[in-house]
Design a protein around this motif. Structure first.
Motif, PDB file in Angstrom:
ATOM      1  N   MET A   1      52.601  49.959 -37.984  1.00 23.44           N
ATOM      2  CA  MET A   1      51.711  49.062 -37.257  1.00 23.44           C
ATOM      3  C   MET A   1      50.273  49.275 -37.731  1.00 23.44           C
ATOM      4  N   ILE A   2      49.579  48.188 -37.976  1.00 26.85           N
ATOM      5  CA  ILE A   2      48.185  48.256 -38.418  1.00 26.85           C
ATOM      6  C   ILE A   2      47.298  48.485 -37.210  1.00 26.85           C
ATOM      7  N   ARG A   3      46.377  49.434 -37.356  1.00 26.35           N
ATOM      8  CA  ARG A   3      45.415  49.716 -36.288  1.00 26.35           C
ATOM      9  C   ARG A   3      44.058  49.193 -36.700  1.00 26.35           C
ATOM     10  N   TYR A   4      43.395  48.525 -35.766  1.00 30.58           N
ATOM     11  CA  TYR A   4      42.058  48.015 -36.010  1.00 30.58           C
ATOM     12  C   TYR A   4      41.085  48.743 -35.101  1.00 30.58           C
ATOM     13  N   VAL A   5      39.924  49.064 -35.646  1.00 26.86           N
ATOM     14  CA  VAL A   5      38.882  49.748 -34.889  1.00 26.86           C
ATOM     15  C   VAL A   5      37.583  48.973 -35.072  1.00 26.86           C
ATOM     16  N   CYS A   6      36.839  48.796 -34.001  1.00 31.26           N
ATOM     17  CA  CYS A   6      35.549  48.117 -34.069  1.00 31.26           C
ATOM     18  C   CYS A   6      34.608  48.969 -34.926  1.00 31.26           C
ATOM     19  N   ASP A   7      34.018  48.360 -35.923  1.00 29.15           N
ATOM     20  CA  ASP A   7      33.128  49.093 -36.815  1.00 29.15           C
ATOM     21  C   ASP A   7      31.791  49.437 -36.180  1.00 29.15           C
ATOM     22  N   MET A   8      31.507  48.887 -35.008  1.00 30.39           N
ATOM     23  CA  MET A   8      30.250  49.191 -34.339  1.00 30.39           C
ATOM     24  C   MET A   8      30.415  50.304 -33.295  1.00 30.39           C
TER      25      MET A   8
ATOM     26  N   PHE B   1      33.139  43.549 -41.769  1.00 27.26           N
ATOM     27  CA  PHE B   1      33.293  44.423 -40.610  1.00 27.26           C
ATOM     28  C   PHE B   1      34.193  43.770 -39.570  1.00 27.26           C
ATOM     29  N   ASP B   2      34.906  44.605 -38.815  1.00 25.52           N
ATOM     30  CA  ASP B   2      35.686  44.150 -37.662  1.00 25.52           C
ATOM     31  C   ASP B   2      34.903  44.509 -36.403  1.00 25.52           C
ATOM     32  N   LEU B   3      34.821  43.560 -35.466  1.00 29.93           N
ATOM     33  CA  LEU B   3      34.103  43.792 -34.214  1.00 29.93           C
ATOM     34  C   LEU B   3      34.980  43.436 -33.023  1.00 29.93           C
ATOM     35  N   CYS B   4      34.778  44.177 -31.928  1.00 30.57           N
ATOM     36  CA  CYS B   4      35.416  43.820 -30.660  1.00 30.57           C
ATOM     37  C   CYS B   4      34.574  42.731 -29.996  1.00 30.57           C
ATOM     38  N   SER B   5      35.034  42.214 -28.880  1.00 32.43           N
ATOM     39  CA  SER B   5      34.333  41.105 -28.206  1.00 32.43           C
ATOM     40  C   SER B   5      32.914  41.482 -27.794  1.00 32.43           C
ATOM     41  N   GLU B   6      32.751  42.677 -27.220  1.00 29.92           N
ATOM     42  CA  GLU B   6      31.427  43.092 -26.748  1.00 29.92           C
ATOM     43  C   GLU B   6      30.448  43.283 -27.901  1.00 29.92           C
ATOM     44  N   CYS B   7      30.907  43.910 -28.967  1.00 31.51           N
ATOM     45  CA  CYS B   7      30.022  44.131 -30.116  1.00 31.51           C
ATOM     46  C   CYS B   7      29.705  42.830 -30.838  1.00 31.51           C
ATOM     47  N   ARG B   8      30.618  41.883 -30.799  1.00 30.27           N
ATOM     48  CA  ARG B   8      30.347  40.564 -31.366  1.00 30.27           C
ATOM     49  C   ARG B   8      29.171  39.919 -30.641  1.00 30.27           C
TER      50      ARG B   8
ATOM     51  N   LEU C   1      25.605  38.995 -32.415  1.00 27.95           N
ATOM     52  CA  LEU C   1      25.079  37.633 -32.458  1.00 27.95           C
ATOM     53  C   LEU C   1      23.698  37.517 -31.802  1.00 27.95           C
ATOM     54  N   ARG C   2      23.418  38.373 -30.822  1.00 25.54           N
ATOM     55  CA  ARG C   2      22.090  38.370 -30.199  1.00 25.54           C
ATOM     56  C   ARG C   2      21.024  38.904 -31.145  1.00 25.54           C
ATOM     57  N   ASP C   3      21.398  39.873 -32.004  1.00 24.20           N
ATOM     58  CA  ASP C   3      20.427  40.530 -32.871  1.00 24.20           C
ATOM     59  C   ASP C   3      21.090  40.936 -34.193  1.00 24.20           C
ATOM     60  N   PRO C   4      21.425  39.962 -35.043  1.00 22.24           N
ATOM     61  CA  PRO C   4      22.190  40.278 -36.256  1.00 22.24           C
ATOM     62  C   PRO C   4      21.475  41.194 -37.241  1.00 22.24           C
ATOM     63  N   LEU C   5      20.149  41.198 -37.247  1.00 17.88           N
ATOM     64  CA  LEU C   5      19.418  42.056 -38.180  1.00 17.88           C
ATOM     65  C   LEU C   5      19.019  43.396 -37.581  1.00 17.88           C
ATOM     66  N   GLY C   6      19.349  43.619 -36.322  1.00 15.49           N
ATOM     67  CA  GLY C   6      19.048  44.901 -35.687  1.00 15.49           C
ATOM     68  C   GLY C   6      17.573  45.124 -35.416  1.00 15.49           C
ATOM     69  N   ARG C   7      16.822  44.070 -35.263  1.00 14.20           N
ATOM     70  CA  ARG C   7      15.381  44.204 -35.018  1.00 14.20           C
ATOM     71  C   ARG C   7      15.084  44.857 -33.678  1.00 14.20           C
ATOM     72  N   GLU C   8      15.847  44.483 -32.661  1.00 13.16           N
ATOM     73  CA  GLU C   8      15.630  45.062 -31.335  1.00 13.16           C
ATOM     74  C   GLU C   8      15.962  46.553 -31.323  1.00 13.16           C
ATOM     75  N   ALA C   9      16.992  46.945 -32.049  1.00 13.28           N
ATOM     76  CA  ALA C   9      17.383  48.359 -32.098  1.00 13.28           C
ATOM     77  C   ALA C   9      16.278  49.205 -32.716  1.00 13.28           C
ATOM     78  N   SER C  10      15.601  48.681 -33.735  1.00 10.17           N
ATOM     79  CA  SER C  10      14.529  49.456 -34.355  1.00 10.17           C
ATOM     80  C   SER C  10      13.341  49.612 -33.416  1.00 10.17           C
ATOM     81  N   LYS C  11      13.108  48.629 -32.541  1.00  8.86           N
ATOM     82  CA  LYS C  11      12.030  48.741 -31.560  1.00  8.86           C
ATOM     83  C   LYS C  11      12.355  49.820 -30.537  1.00  8.86           C
ATOM     84  N   ILE C  12      13.615  49.871 -30.120  1.00  4.37           N
ATOM     85  CA  ILE C  12      14.036  50.871 -29.137  1.00  4.37           C
ATOM     86  C   ILE C  12      13.941  52.272 -29.700  1.00  4.37           C
TER      87      ILE C  12
END
Length: 100
Positions: A1-8, A72-79, A83-94
């Motif tokens: 069985m193939i296992r998938y893991v969210c890359d985020m 990359f594979d993403l789960c629903s929450e990480c998707r 989509l809210r911040d595809p370039l990670g700009r908000e993460a760098s501010k935090i």
């Protein structure tokens, strides 16, 4: 069985009950198209020779960095987060990176 893991978030994605989203990012060099206004009396062979010589000076790194495809594979929450911040700009501010 193939296992998938969210890359985020590294959460396991169960194919029978979760939706797995794939993100594909293509990075490539952008070149400006030539204008039709330029006269076409250039020496094309000389231009090709110049390009080849400059590529030889750059080495293999220039070819590797010219185009890259990431997937990359993403789960629903990480998707949603992606989509809210595809370039990670908000993460760098935090994280408080300096502006140098």
């Amino acid at each position: 069985m193939i296992r998938y893991v969210c890359d985020m978030c590294r959460r396991e994605i169960h194919p029978d009950r979760d939706i797995r989203y794939q993100v594909k990012i293509e990075v490539r060099a952008a070149f400006e198209p030539m204008s039709d206004d330029e006269p076409d009396d250039r020496d094309h062979l000389e231009e090709i020779q110049d390009i080849l010589e400059s590529l030889n000076q750059l080495g293999e790194e220039a070819f590797e960095s010219a185009e890259k495809v990431l997937q990359f594979d993403l789960c629903s929450e990480c998707r949603k987060r992606f989509l809210r911040d595809p370039l990670g700009r908000e993460a760098s501010k935090i994280l408080g990176f300096s502006k140098n």
